[in-house]
Scaffold this active site. Sequence first.
Site: not given
Length: 469
Positions: A241, A237-239
């Site tokens: 990168g 997920s966005k966490r």
Amino acid sequence: MTVRTRFAPSPTGYLHVGSARTALYSWLYARKMQGIFILRIEDTDAERSTQESVQAIFDGMQWLNLGYDEGPFYQTKRYDRYREVADQLLKEDKAYRCYCTKERLEALRAEQTEKKEKPRYDGFCRNRQDHPNTPSVIRFKNPQGGVVEFDDLVFGKLVFNNQELDDLIIVRSDNAPTYNFTVVVDDWEMKITHVIRGDDHINNTPRQINILRALGVTPPLYAHLPMILGSDGKRLSKRHGAVSVMQYREEGFLPEALLNYLVRLGWSHGDQEIFSIEELVKLFEVKDVNRSPAAFNPEKLLWLNHHYIKTSPPEHVAAELAWHMQRLGIDVSNGPALTELIPAMAERAKTLKEMAEKSTYLYGDVQYNDEAVSQHLSAEAVPVLAAIQAGLSALKDWQKEAIHEVIQQVGETLALKLGKIAQPIRVAVSGNTMSPPIDITLFLLGRARTLERLAVAQGLAEKSEASRQ
Ligand code: GLU
């Protein structure tokens, strides 16, 4: 039989790299089998679907060069057809209207949760004969006994108990069809032979098979792809990168590097790491997809990107680099051809963004880095710069070899090693300490800019010397 695969994204955000991998596998398999690849936009969620996200899907697919043969089909344009099929199921007593109120369903759920049972619809309206004039949904009559079994091309034989599956809603009270129903109608009517999708849909598959069978249709084959994890073992997920395909473009990746990276996440062919698209079309097999989730490794992607920057034909890389130059507001007609720049910079930049940023001095003004100036443009540099300027001004032909000779001669005359000479020149013309070999740098920069900057740099060197004293 012609193989027909599809990519069926819901346009509710950017195009995730995990979805891009699903698209790639479906595309590869269709190409391998000389089949048909279909794009279907599953936009039935009115609240979350946006035009912008549809565009992100098109942009991502185009950038990755995953062309489709049919579509794009929009589910929102097929509502009449879904209702027709729902009516047919009602008529054949394979579906029924359910009038249960929200309150009743909530109470049922609470009761089941308390008894530690899996919440499911209890079939209250299944056999009711009356038709109250209250809002209703349409539910599919799921078989009440037996099992649903299928041979997943990745996970092997999967068996589900029908008792676990309740009568799912196929049309909501506002007349909107639900996901499991639209997928079934579409996979059937689009004659999909292989459904390749994320394993988050595994539990939907037995439900979809039951509906297909009720419609008298032979279900397609299914291949569920294990998810992609981040470095911490959690779903990517966005966490972790960048997860959007277009963000990878912005960060300077070549589409073939991303594709090569994605294909290897969950599929392999011996130890081979690098594959051309043509090779993949030949070698890819759905049944060789790994069952266990794969972890995303940004370092490896970067390595692959660098590999493709170094080995792809410069004409090919140039098209993508031009996009980055444009984003930086650089007019590429105002400097060396990108096809000359790329071989000079390929060793020095792992991404095209980096290459573009490090090359701006060749197309416009130079930005002097203070530290580089104070370190390399000192009193000692003045005679070097002056001698180089004199030597280069006399050059008739602005060619690498001739430039190289001038530099070497200045070194001999001043009894200085090449390194001592190259750095002040480099800082003088590029503003910094990193550039291609100095003769190539000057060649790319051109005569006028080189001579002008050598003069400016002598001024800078004198000034910094004066302020030091
Ligand atoms: N629209 C679904 C999704 O984006 C995919 C459905 C399918 O492949 O069956 O997750």
